[in-house]
Design a protein around this motif. Sequence first.
Motif, PDB file in Angstrom:
ATOM      1  N   UNK A  15      -2.432  17.134  17.716  1.00 10.97           N
ATOM      2  CA  UNK A  15      -3.802  16.844  17.311  1.00 10.97           C
ATOM      3  C   UNK A  15      -3.836  15.681  16.334  1.00 10.97           C
ATOM      4  N   UNK A  16      -2.864  15.637  15.417  1.00 15.86           N
ATOM      5  CA  UNK A  16      -2.799  14.519  14.485  1.00 15.86           C
ATOM      6  C   UNK A  16      -2.632  13.207  15.249  1.00 15.86           C
ATOM      7  N   UNK A  17      -1.795  13.238  16.276  1.00 16.25           N
ATOM      8  CA  UNK A  17      -1.594  12.033  17.082  1.00 16.25           C
ATOM      9  C   UNK A  17      -2.887  11.621  17.752  1.00 16.25           C
ATOM     10  N   UNK A  18      -3.592  12.602  18.344  1.00 13.88           N
ATOM     11  CA  UNK A  18      -4.823  12.297  19.055  1.00 13.88           C
ATOM     12  C   UNK A  18      -5.875  11.754  18.111  1.00 13.88           C
ATOM     13  N   UNK A  19      -6.095  12.437  16.983  1.00 11.97           N
ATOM     14  CA  UNK A  19      -7.106  11.988  16.036  1.00 11.97           C
ATOM     15  C   UNK A  19      -6.772  10.588  15.539  1.00 11.97           C
ATOM     16  N   UNK A  20      -5.501  10.364  15.235  1.00 11.62           N
ATOM     17  CA  UNK A  20      -5.106   9.044  14.747  1.00 11.62           C
ATOM     18  C   UNK A  20      -5.333   7.983  15.809  1.00 11.62           C
ATOM     19  N   UNK A  21      -4.984   8.325  17.043  1.00 10.77           N
ATOM     20  CA  UNK A  21      -5.102   7.345  18.128  1.00 10.77           C
ATOM     21  C   UNK A  21      -6.554   6.975  18.383  1.00 10.77           C
ATOM     22  N   UNK A  22      -7.439   7.963  18.402  1.00 12.22           N
ATOM     23  CA  UNK A  22      -8.813   7.705  18.808  1.00 12.22           C
ATOM     24  C   UNK A  22      -9.744   7.403  17.656  1.00 12.22           C
ATOM     25  N   UNK A  23      -9.379   7.766  16.424  1.00  8.65           N
ATOM     26  CA  UNK A  23     -10.259   7.522  15.294  1.00  8.65           C
ATOM     27  C   UNK A  23      -9.727   6.451  14.357  1.00  8.65           C
ATOM     28  N   UNK A  24      -8.574   5.896  14.662  1.00  5.23           N
ATOM     29  CA  UNK A  24      -8.080   4.786  13.878  1.00  5.23           C
ATOM     30  C   UNK A  24      -7.530   5.160  12.524  1.00  5.23           C
ATOM     31  N   UNK A  25      -7.116   6.411  12.342  1.00 13.24           N
ATOM     32  CA  UNK A  25      -6.540   6.802  11.069  1.00 13.24           C
ATOM     33  C   UNK A  25      -5.094   6.316  10.984  1.00 13.24           C
ATOM     34  N   UNK A  26      -4.525   6.358   9.784  1.00 13.90           N
ATOM     35  CA  UNK A  26      -3.158   5.909   9.615  1.00 13.90           C
ATOM     36  C   UNK A  26      -2.278   7.024   9.109  1.00 13.90           C
ATOM     37  N   UNK A  27      -1.046   7.033   9.544  1.00 15.64           N
ATOM     38  CA  UNK A  27      -0.047   7.968   9.051  1.00 15.64           C
ATOM     39  C   UNK A  27       1.283   7.247   9.111  1.00 15.64           C
ATOM     40  N   UNK A  28       1.817   6.914   7.938  1.00 19.35           N
ATOM     41  CA  UNK A  28       3.056   6.165   7.847  1.00 19.35           C
ATOM     42  C   UNK A  28       2.960   4.847   8.617  1.00 19.35           C
ATOM     43  N   UNK A  29       1.768   4.251   8.605  1.00 19.55           N
ATOM     44  CA  UNK A  29       1.615   2.958   9.261  1.00 19.55           C
ATOM     45  C   UNK A  29       2.024   1.864   8.280  1.00 19.55           C
ATOM     46  N   UNK A  30       2.005   0.614   8.735  1.00 19.43           N
ATOM     47  CA  UNK A  30       2.433  -0.489   7.911  1.00 19.43           C
ATOM     48  C   UNK A  30       1.482  -0.699   6.741  1.00 19.43           C
ATOM     49  N   UNK A  31       2.034  -1.054   5.597  1.00 18.50           N
ATOM     50  CA  UNK A  31       1.257  -1.330   4.395  1.00 18.50           C
ATOM     51  C   UNK A  31       1.019  -2.834   4.336  1.00 18.50           C
ATOM     52  N   UNK A  32      -0.172  -3.261   4.762  1.00 19.47           N
ATOM     53  CA  UNK A  32      -0.480  -4.682   4.865  1.00 19.47           C
ATOM     54  C   UNK A  32      -0.353  -5.379   3.512  1.00 19.47           C
ATOM     55  N   UNK A  33      -0.896  -4.746   2.477  1.00 18.73           N
ATOM     56  CA  UNK A  33      -0.866  -5.369   1.161  1.00 18.73           C
ATOM     57  C   UNK A  33       0.569  -5.546   0.667  1.00 18.73           C
ATOM     58  N   UNK A  34       1.394  -4.519   0.820  1.00 17.16           N
ATOM     59  CA  UNK A  34       2.787  -4.596   0.370  1.00 17.16           C
ATOM     60  C   UNK A  34       3.563  -5.651   1.153  1.00 17.16           C
ATOM     61  N   UNK A  35       3.294  -5.749   2.452  1.00 19.06           N
ATOM     62  CA  UNK A  35       4.003  -6.729   3.270  1.00 19.06           C
ATOM     63  C   UNK A  35       3.624  -8.156   2.884  1.00 19.06           C
TER      64      UNK A  35
END
Length: 517
Positions: free
Chosen positions: A284-304
């Motif tokens: 469910x976490x995968x589905x919600x993230x995929x379809x709602x655009x949430x992040x989980x351990x995604x890249x940190x744009x500011x830090x990069x």
Amino acid sequence: MSVEEKAMPVEEFCQSVLVNVLPVIDPNREGICIDVGVGTFAFYCEIFARLRFNSIAVEPRPVNNLRETCDRDHITLVETCISDVNGIQNLYIATYEGQDNLNFSSLVQDGGGSSAKTIQVESMTLAKLLDRINAKKITCLKLDVEGSESNIIRQFAQLPLALMPSVVMFKYGGGDTQKSGNKGWSDKFIKATLDCLNVLKKCGYNFSLAIDEMQGISKSIFYLQELEDINLEHILDDGAIYGNIICFQTCSEQVMEIAKKYLPVNTMAQKKEETSIFLTVSQREHLIARVLGETKEMLDLQALCVQHSIIPRGVIHVGAHEGQEIELYQSMGFQKILLIEANPSVFKTLQKKIDGFPNVQAVNCAISNENGTVTLHLTLLDHSSSILPLKDTLKIYPEIKEIGQINVQAKTLDTLLEELQLDPSEFNILSIDIQGAELLAFQGATNTLKYIDAINAEVNYQELYEGGGLIAQVDEFLRLYGFERVAITTPYHPSWGDAFYVKTGITMSTLGENIMV
């Protein structure tokens, strides 16, 4: 294990069903979704809000986590109980393993895990609540009020047809098994559950699901209008513990098919043979993230950006959806922010969100390698819509299905900037997430790429969308324009993830010149 952990499987299952059916029942989000009896975990109001519904949370004693969630997701919090009384009532505080537990507190003294300890709380009828929140249409009403559900559902008989919820979910049982006859399965509460079903039948509800905690998760489908004499034996096994019943007032074949994707048709003859295909918490976490655009351990744009000494000036976000990153971009100090979204219905929400941000501009069009008209393939949950048809996505995420197609205007990124009279040199970050069409967008942005210092892009290792560019192709193309991939993450599924590219200054043309020298 806490009571919350024990309870989560039923709630996870029910939330997964609602995540998939509510956008189909009300695709334009015309109705509101109401979570009555929010408790301390499994916030349905949060799910409703993330599905872009106007969400209402009703809870007499909200915990801090709920208040924070409501503030963050713009959920209306109403601190009251819903019953058949307007005024002040006693709320019996539940105890669990010797401690107060708000999840089981009830207006009924023997409801849930209630004790003799009480506090006084505001109470109002359903009609008064709907008047207070100015409800015009209700897409979903979720009820978990520890034995008082029937006091609310009986009030449906007085509701105008326009305010009849499209979907009703209410809790039953609890505290023991059905065959024990104790606690939530006493004659009093069984009668209350049957009263709920009889009222809903009279109000025209038909297609229904029962999800129970028995032996992991027990599930069944039944049709209220086909039950002459409603009896729990028609719906639940005698080993039932507690769960939720979801009833639909009007239900298309499409909605029933979606529900059956999760629930095998479970007549009494089939009940003993059913197999579970429900979404796990992780799925469910995968589905919600995929379809709602949430992040989980995604890249940190500011830090990069800090790591690679990139000073943000302007950002172009292709596939901006509802502008979830606006606050991040503002905090990073971008002077100009261009958000591009192809889906017209999603764009309306995006337009509202940029109000008050003078440095943000939003454009409704698709980005591709050519100018013209393209077909946007609309999916069940809009974050997965694409100008490319679904392919391997159907195998990996069978919940994501195409529900329609519309024609939308497409432009190359170079053309769009020219038409908007925007100087490409004012933008040095490109963020792109357009469901497999990223390579097409890069191919139409060869001038813009000259001014870009870094790219944050969704990438695919499998052809999730038909004709979509794979990561090796993206790497090869961007290398021609001086970009090297310096970071990647695939936290949800090995078939896709996010990658970060930085301009090194070495292009294929300069490399050739260096070799000649």
